[in-house]
Design a protein around this motif. Structure first.
Motif, PDB file in Angstrom:
ATOM      1  N   LEU A 120     -21.051 -23.219  -2.924  1.00 13.43           N
ATOM      2  CA  LEU A 120     -22.477 -23.021  -3.110  1.00 13.43           C
ATOM      3  C   LEU A 120     -22.773 -22.649  -4.558  1.00 13.43           C
ATOM      4  O   LEU A 120     -22.085 -21.810  -5.138  1.00 13.43           O
ATOM      5  N   PRO A 121     -23.778 -23.258  -5.192  1.00 13.36           N
ATOM      6  CA  PRO A 121     -24.087 -22.910  -6.583  1.00 13.36           C
ATOM      7  C   PRO A 121     -24.571 -21.464  -6.700  1.00 13.36           C
ATOM      8  O   PRO A 121     -25.195 -20.915  -5.792  1.00 13.36           O
ATOM      9  N   ILE A 122     -24.282 -20.856  -7.857  1.00 13.74           N
ATOM     10  CA  ILE A 122     -24.615 -19.455  -8.103  1.00 13.74           C
ATOM     11  C   ILE A 122     -25.785 -19.385  -9.083  1.00 13.74           C
ATOM     12  O   ILE A 122     -25.800 -20.086 -10.097  1.00 13.74           O
ATOM     13  N   TRP A 123     -26.752 -18.511  -8.788  1.00 17.05           N
ATOM     14  CA  TRP A 123     -27.850 -18.271  -9.717  1.00 17.05           C
ATOM     15  C   TRP A 123     -27.361 -17.227 -10.719  1.00 17.05           C
ATOM     16  O   TRP A 123     -27.338 -16.045 -10.445  1.00 17.05           O
ATOM     17  N   THR A 124     -26.968 -17.680 -11.886  1.00 22.69           N
ATOM     18  CA  THR A 124     -26.263 -16.860 -12.861  1.00 22.69           C
ATOM     19  C   THR A 124     -27.211 -16.154 -13.827  1.00 22.69           C
ATOM     20  O   THR A 124     -28.409 -16.438 -13.880  1.00 22.69           O
ATOM     21  N   LYS A 125     -26.642 -15.282 -14.648  1.00 15.09           N
ATOM     22  CA  LYS A 125     -27.416 -14.597 -15.680  1.00 15.09           C
ATOM     23  C   LYS A 125     -28.021 -15.605 -16.641  1.00 15.09           C
ATOM     24  O   LYS A 125     -29.167 -15.435 -17.082  1.00 15.09           O
ATOM     25  N   GLU A 126     -27.288 -16.657 -16.966  1.00 21.46           N
ATOM     26  CA  GLU A 126     -27.798 -17.673 -17.886  1.00 21.46           C
ATOM     27  C   GLU A 126     -29.013 -18.384 -17.283  1.00 21.46           C
ATOM     28  O   GLU A 126     -29.976 -18.705 -17.994  1.00 21.46           O
ATOM     29  N   ARG A 127     -28.984 -18.649 -15.989  1.00 21.47           N
ATOM     30  CA  ARG A 127     -30.125 -19.293 -15.339  1.00 21.47           C
ATOM     31  C   ARG A 127     -31.343 -18.370 -15.328  1.00 21.47           C
ATOM     32  O   ARG A 127     -32.476 -18.805 -15.516  1.00 21.47           O
ATOM     33  N   VAL A 151     -34.055 -11.672  -6.826  1.00 21.63           N
ATOM     34  CA  VAL A 151     -32.822 -11.329  -6.107  1.00 21.63           C
ATOM     35  C   VAL A 151     -31.717 -10.961  -7.089  1.00 21.63           C
ATOM     36  O   VAL A 151     -30.997  -9.964  -6.909  1.00 21.63           O
ATOM     37  N   HIS A 152     -31.581 -11.747  -8.142  1.00 21.16           N
ATOM     38  CA  HIS A 152     -30.531 -11.492  -9.128  1.00 21.16           C
ATOM     39  C   HIS A 152     -30.748 -10.158  -9.833  1.00 21.16           C
ATOM     40  O   HIS A 152     -29.821  -9.341  -9.950  1.00 21.16           O
ATOM     41  N   LEU A 153     -31.952  -9.911 -10.332  1.00 20.15           N
ATOM     42  CA  LEU A 153     -32.207  -8.697 -11.102  1.00 20.15           C
ATOM     43  C   LEU A 153     -32.149  -7.449 -10.225  1.00 20.15           C
ATOM     44  O   LEU A 153     -31.730  -6.382 -10.682  1.00 20.15           O
ATOM     45  N   HIS A 154     -32.549  -7.566  -8.986  1.00 19.80           N
ATOM     46  CA  HIS A 154     -32.421  -6.469  -8.020  1.00 19.80           C
ATOM     47  C   HIS A 154     -30.955  -6.041  -7.923  1.00 19.80           C
ATOM     48  O   HIS A 154     -30.626  -4.848  -8.031  1.00 19.80           O
ATOM     49  N   GLY A 155     -30.065  -7.021  -7.779  1.00 13.18           N
ATOM     50  CA  GLY A 155     -28.636  -6.711  -7.734  1.00 13.18           C
ATOM     51  C   GLY A 155     -28.091  -6.249  -9.064  1.00 13.18           C
ATOM     52  O   GLY A 155     -27.212  -5.378  -9.125  1.00 13.18           O
ATOM     53  N   ALA A 156     -28.617  -6.810 -10.160  1.00 13.92           N
ATOM     54  CA  ALA A 156     -28.137  -6.430 -11.487  1.00 13.92           C
ATOM     55  C   ALA A 156     -28.429  -4.954 -11.779  1.00 13.92           C
ATOM     56  O   ALA A 156     -27.654  -4.293 -12.489  1.00 13.92           O
ATOM     57  N   CYS A 157     -29.531  -4.446 -11.255  1.00  8.37           N
ATOM     58  CA  CYS A 157     -29.834  -3.015 -11.427  1.00  8.37           C
ATOM     59  C   CYS A 157     -28.781  -2.167 -10.719  1.00  8.37           C
ATOM     60  O   CYS A 157     -28.348  -1.132 -11.248  1.00  8.37           O
TER      61      CYS A 157
END
Length: 280
Positions: free
Chosen positions: A6-13, A243-249
Motif C-alpha cells: 500500500l502506498p504511504i502518505w509521506t512527509k514529502e507528500r 492524519v499524517h500531522l496528527h501522528g507526527a505530533c
C-alpha cells in the motif's frame, strides 16, 4: 492488496500538498466550519476537537454543543463561537446556515437525535466528517461533496456488523470495500491508519503509534480534519495531511517523553511547531 504494497502518505507528500497562507488573506478566505461535539457528560470532546480545528487553518469555528459544556470550554477556547444545543436544534430542523465544512460526533452518543442531525447535515453541499457517536450502520445519500468517516476498529465493527477481530485481520480490503460500497471516505484508525477513498484510492499512514492509544486523540483528529478541509483546496490532501500531522505530533512527543504520558490536548499544542517543519 497487502499492507506492504500500500502506498504511504509521506512527509514529502505532505510538504508538497500543504496550502500557503497568503499575506492578503482574511478569515473569510478559509471559511467557517461547524462542529457538533460534546455533551453534558463529555464536554471535553468539544474542546479537544475544537482546539484541533482552530490549530489547523480554519478561518472561523462554530461549536454546537450542550449548554452545560459552553462555560467549561470558553475559558480555554475563546476564539470559537458557540451554538447552544445545536445538535438538538438541527435534529428538529432548525438549521439554515451554510458552512464550508461540518463535523459531527465527538463526545456524542448514538441516538435518534444524533441520527436526525446527521441526516440533516448530509443534505448540505459541503464536506461532512462523521466520528464517534455519529458513526452507525446506515446508507449514505449520493453527494457531490465528500462524506468522511473516522472509525476506530470498534466503530468500524458497529458500521459493518463484523467483529473487531475480523476487521483487524483484513483492514485494507474492508476499508476499500466499504468506502466504495457506501460512497464515503473511510479513515480506519489504528497502528498505520488506513485511508480509503470511494474511487478506490487508498493510502497508509506511518506516523503516530502507541502514544495515540488514549482517549480523546480521535476527537483531536476530527477537529484537525475539519480545519484542514477548510484551508485545503483538495479534500483528499486535506484528509491525508491531517492524519499524517496528527501522528507526527505524537512522534515528536515520544522523541523526549514516554508514549505512556501523552494527553490528547497536547497534540494541538505541538501542531504549530510540527507543521512549521513541513512548510517549504
Amino acid at each position: 492488496m497487502s499492507e506492504e504494497s500500500l502506498p504511504i502518505w509521506t512527509k514529502e507528500r505532505v510538504k508538497s500538498a500543504l496550502p500557503k497562507r497568503e499575506n492578503d488573506s482574511h478569515k473569510g478566505a478559509y471559511g467557517t466550519g461547524l462542529l457538533f461535539a460534546g455533551s453534558h457528560d463529555m464536554p471535553g470532546a468539544a474542546l479537544l476537537a475544537g482546539m484541533g480545528a482552530m490549530r489547523s487553518g480554519i478561518g472561523k469555528l462554530v461549536i454546537g454543543t450542550s449548554g452545560s459544556a459552553i462555560p467549561l470550554i470558553v475559558p480555554v477556547l475563546p476564539e470559537a463561537t458557540y451554538w447552544r444545543d445545536g445538535l438538538e436544534k438541527t435534529a428538529e430542523g432548525r438549521f439554515d446556515e451554510h458552512y464550508r465544512v461540518i463535523a459531527i460526533g465527538p463526545g456524542l452518543s448514538p441516538s435518534q437525535t444524533t441520527e436526525q442531525a446527521v441526516e440533516r447535515v448530509l443534505e448540505e453541499d459541503c464536506p461532512v466528517v462523521l466520528d464517534a457517536g455519529a458513526l452507525s450502520k446506515r446508507s449514505y445519500p449520493l453527494r457531490k461533496a465528500p462524506t468522511i468517516l473516522t472509525p476506530h476498529p470498534g466503530e468500524f465493527s458497529r458500521i459493518t456488523g463484523l467483529s473487531v477481530q475480523d476487521v483487524q485481520k483484513d483492514r485494507i480490503s474492508l476499508a476499500k470495500t466499504y468506502a466504495a460500497q457506501l460512497g464515503v471516505t473511510i479513515i480506519l484508525k489504528g497502528n498505520e491508519t488506513i485511508t480509503a477513498f470511494p474511487d478506490g484510492e487508498c493510502w497508509k499512514n506511518q506516523t503516530g503509534g502507541s502514544a495515540l492509544a488514549k482517549g480523546g486523540t480521535g476527537d483531536t483528529l476530527t477537529g484537525m480534519i475539519l480545519g484542514m478541509l477548510c484551508c485545503h483546496e483538495n479534500p483528499k490532501e486535506a484528509v491525508l495531511n491531517a492524519v499524517h500531522l496528527h501522528g507526527a505530533c505524537a512522534d515528536e512527543w515520544t522523541k523526549t517523553r514516554s508514549a505512556h504520558t501523552l494527553l490528547a490536548h497536547e497534540l494541538s499544542e505541538w501542531l504549530p511547531r510540527v507543521w512549521k517543519e513541513y512548510e517549504v
